[in-house]
Design an enzyme around this catalytic site. Structure first.
Site, mmCIF file in Angstrom:
data_model
loop_
_atom_site.group_PDB
_atom_site.id
_atom_site.type_symbol
_atom_site.label_atom_id
_atom_site.label_comp_id
_atom_site.label_asym_id
_atom_site.label_seq_id
_atom_site.Cartn_x
_atom_site.Cartn_y
_atom_site.Cartn_z
ATOM 1 N N HIS A 1 0.839 -1.178 0.087
ATOM 2 C CA HIS A 1 0.029 0.043 0.087
ATOM 3 C C HIS A 1 0.894 1.416 0.020
ATOM 4 O O HIS A 1 1.792 1.328 0.719
ATOM 5 C CB HIS A 1 -0.840 -0.033 1.202
ATOM 6 C CG HIS A 1 -0.331 0.058 2.555
ATOM 7 N ND1 HIS A 1 0.116 1.028 3.221
ATOM 8 C CD2 HIS A 1 0.007 -0.932 3.542
ATOM 9 C CE1 HIS A 1 0.567 0.705 4.276
ATOM 10 N NE2 HIS A 1 0.614 -0.548 4.521
ATOM 11 N N ASP B 1 -0.655 4.172 0.867
ATOM 12 C CA ASP B 1 -1.149 5.179 1.901
ATOM 13 C C ASP B 1 -0.487 4.911 3.213
ATOM 14 O O ASP B 1 0.214 3.879 3.754
ATOM 15 C CB ASP B 1 -2.685 4.867 2.132
ATOM 16 C CG ASP B 1 -3.047 3.682 2.760
ATOM 17 O OD1 ASP B 1 -2.427 2.647 2.128
ATOM 18 O OD2 ASP B 1 -3.978 3.586 3.307
ATOM 19 N N ASP C 1 6.644 1.293 7.111
ATOM 20 C CA ASP C 1 4.900 0.799 6.844
ATOM 21 C C ASP C 1 4.275 1.774 5.583
ATOM 22 O O ASP C 1 3.691 2.659 5.826
ATOM 23 C CB ASP C 1 4.211 0.993 7.893
ATOM 24 C CG ASP C 1 2.921 0.303 7.966
ATOM 25 O OD1 ASP C 1 2.472 -0.428 6.907
ATOM 26 O OD2 ASP C 1 2.172 0.545 8.586
ATOM 27 N N GLU D 1 -5.010 0.820 2.704
ATOM 28 C CA GLU D 1 -4.913 -0.294 3.641
ATOM 29 C C GLU D 1 -4.774 0.318 5.185
ATOM 30 O O GLU D 1 -5.383 -0.415 6.177
ATOM 31 C CB GLU D 1 -3.482 -0.940 3.500
ATOM 32 C CG GLU D 1 -3.188 -2.113 4.206
ATOM 33 C CD GLU D 1 -2.659 -2.111 5.828
ATOM 34 O OE1 GLU D 1 -2.654 -3.139 6.371
ATOM 35 O OE2 GLU D 1 -2.348 -0.925 6.017
ATOM 36 N N GLU D 2 -4.655 1.669 5.137
ATOM 37 C CA GLU D 2 -4.411 2.076 6.438
ATOM 38 C C GLU D 2 -5.969 2.644 6.902
ATOM 39 O O GLU D 2 -6.250 3.136 8.271
ATOM 40 C CB GLU D 2 -3.309 3.018 6.506
ATOM 41 C CG GLU D 2 -2.054 2.632 6.541
ATOM 42 C CD GLU D 2 -1.287 1.840 7.356
ATOM 43 O OE1 GLU D 2 -2.165 1.394 8.528
ATOM 44 O OE2 GLU D 2 -0.266 1.562 7.647
ATOM 45 N N GLU E 1 4.376 -6.046 4.283
ATOM 46 C CA GLU E 1 4.509 -5.212 5.546
ATOM 47 C C GLU E 1 5.666 -5.609 6.508
ATOM 48 O O GLU E 1 6.342 -6.566 6.123
ATOM 49 C CB GLU E 1 3.056 -5.854 6.420
ATOM 50 C CG GLU E 1 1.745 -5.717 5.750
ATOM 51 C CD GLU E 1 1.538 -4.281 6.115
ATOM 52 O OE1 GLU E 1 2.135 -3.575 6.878
ATOM 53 O OE2 GLU E 1 0.559 -3.657 5.262
ATOM 54 N N HIS F 1 4.075 3.810 12.387
ATOM 55 C CA HIS F 1 3.174 4.870 13.033
ATOM 56 C C HIS F 1 3.666 5.545 14.129
ATOM 57 O O HIS F 1 2.727 6.111 14.624
ATOM 58 C CB HIS F 1 1.734 3.752 13.427
ATOM 59 C CG HIS F 1 0.992 3.183 12.677
ATOM 60 N ND1 HIS F 1 -0.062 2.624 12.626
ATOM 61 C CD2 HIS F 1 1.258 2.558 11.160
ATOM 62 C CE1 HIS F 1 -0.756 1.895 11.618
ATOM 63 N NE2 HIS F 1 0.493 1.979 10.598
#
Length: 384
Positions: free
Chosen positions: A68, A70, A101, A134-135, A163, A352
């Site tokens: 992903h 995003d 990520d 995805e997020e 991931e 994150h």
């Protein structure tokens, strides 16, 4: 054939602030890189989400990389040591939202694919299934793309998701499955009244407490092959009663169950409904349940595919990776409907977080692992 530098490509991707659902040009950057390698690229937009399916070759087997573009929000921008979208390299560490990520993995696999194509190792097809959702709530991303590809008859034989799976050191863990997840909203409606006159009211709080006690008293299981035990967690209880002499008319709660393949989401939802009926016996109000199954548990059985992925890690790092099913959910839960899927990426400790970061050397190591993975894949699965 143009070679790709995974670090430069990662920086280019990070500089596109693609906080879900915004794309901010990130998908364009990746598509341009893949088009330059000879991939046929299809943009698949659902709702406001940009998705990309790109394929090099038409023959089988088709090895897919999924990921992903995003990212999650920055949070307190002032707490970062660098602009979160500047993609600065400080002491050979790349800092930026998405560094771990998972924009580095996108770039590393693209660079690995470039090497495989240039050397003639792609004895079949290499594809990319990339989402910008995805997020977020994941309703218009990988799930929709998979459904569309399956409806068209597209075949993906095996998939690697990028991931950040490594726990402490790069290459120490590969994910071969994930637990399922179900969220349940519970709403108990009673009758509001004065605490001195309970016969005129119907207090929803004891009913909610009884239900939660019934649910928590059950041991869901003792574990499952390659999985830890399932667990139920109450995440909030709310009444919102501002005074002391009022029986409330409403009590609510939310819970989540992370479950292994001993259960399905539907079976757990049915169980919760039965327990709710039992807890509300004789209660003049009502209980409303809203279950939402975000993914079923799945396991990719150990065999030639998982072994070649582990061997690629050993070739480059010398480590023997743990084959794990720990952690939360990922888009692998949707892809497994098409093919066996494993997850392999960088160390996830800073994902994150403030100053999310990836050592430059590990990004290049990840490319090297992906190169070996691609080579081993076609050696194993391509027709002689």
């Amino acid at each position: 054939m143009t070679a790709l530098d995974p670090v430069l490509l990662t920086q280019d991707l990070i500089r596109r602030p693609s906080v879900t659902p915004a794309d901010a040009g990130a998908m364009d950057v990746l598509q341009a890189a893949l088009s330059g390698l000879g991939f046929t690229c299809r943009r698949m937009r659902f709702g406001e989400i940009e998705n990309l399916y790109a394929r090099y070759g038409t023959a089988r087997p088709n090895l897919c990389f999924a990921g992903h573009t995003d990212v999650v929000p920055v949070g307190d921008a002032g707490a970062w040591s660098r602009d979160a979208f500047a993609a600065d390299i400080v002491d050979e560490v790349l800092i930026g939202r998405g560094a771990v990520d998972m924009k580095s993995a996108l770039a590393a696999f693209a660079a690995a694919a470039a090497k495989a194509i240039a050397s003639g190792q792609a004895k079949g097809s290499i594809s990319f299934l990339i989402t910008g959702d995805e997020e977020g709530v994941a309703t218009h991303g990988t799930k929709k793309v998979v459904e569309a590809l399956m409806a068209e008859g597209e075949i993906i034989d095996h998939c690697v998701v990028g991931e950040p799976t490594s726990a402490e050191s790069f290459g120490d863990m590969i994910k071969i499955g994930r637990r399922g997840s179900i969220n349940v909203e519970i709403r108990v409606e009673g009758v509001q009244g004065h605490v001195a006159y309970p016969h005129r009211a119907a207090n929803p709080v004891p009913v909610l407490i009884r239900l939660l006690e019934r649910l928590q008293s059950r041991v869901l299981d003792e574990g499952y092959t390659d999985f830890q035990p399932s667990n139920l967690e109450v995440t909030t209880i709310d009444v919102g009663n501002p005074t002391t002499n009022l029986i409330p008319g409403l009590a609510t709660a939310r819970l989540n169950i992370r479950f292994n393949p001993a259960h399905t989401g539907a079976e757990l939802a049915d169980w919760i409904r039965r327990e709710a009926d039992a807890a509300a016996e004789g209660f003049p109000g009502r209980i409303e349940l809203k279950p939402a199954i975000s993914g079923e548990a799945f396991l990719t059985e150990q065999g030639p595919f998982t072994e070649l992925v582990a061997a690629a890690v050993r070739d480059v790092t010398g480590r023997e990776p743990e084959l794990s099913t720990s952690g939360g959910t990922s888009d692998a839960r949707f892809i497994r409907a098409m093919c066996p899927v494993v997850e392999l990426g960088l160390v996830g400790k800073t994902m994150h977080s403030v100053d999310e970061r990836a050592p430059v050397a590990e990004i290049r190591q990840l490319q090297a692992v992906y190169e070996r993975l691609i080579a081993r894949y076609f050696e194993t699965f391509a027709p002689a």
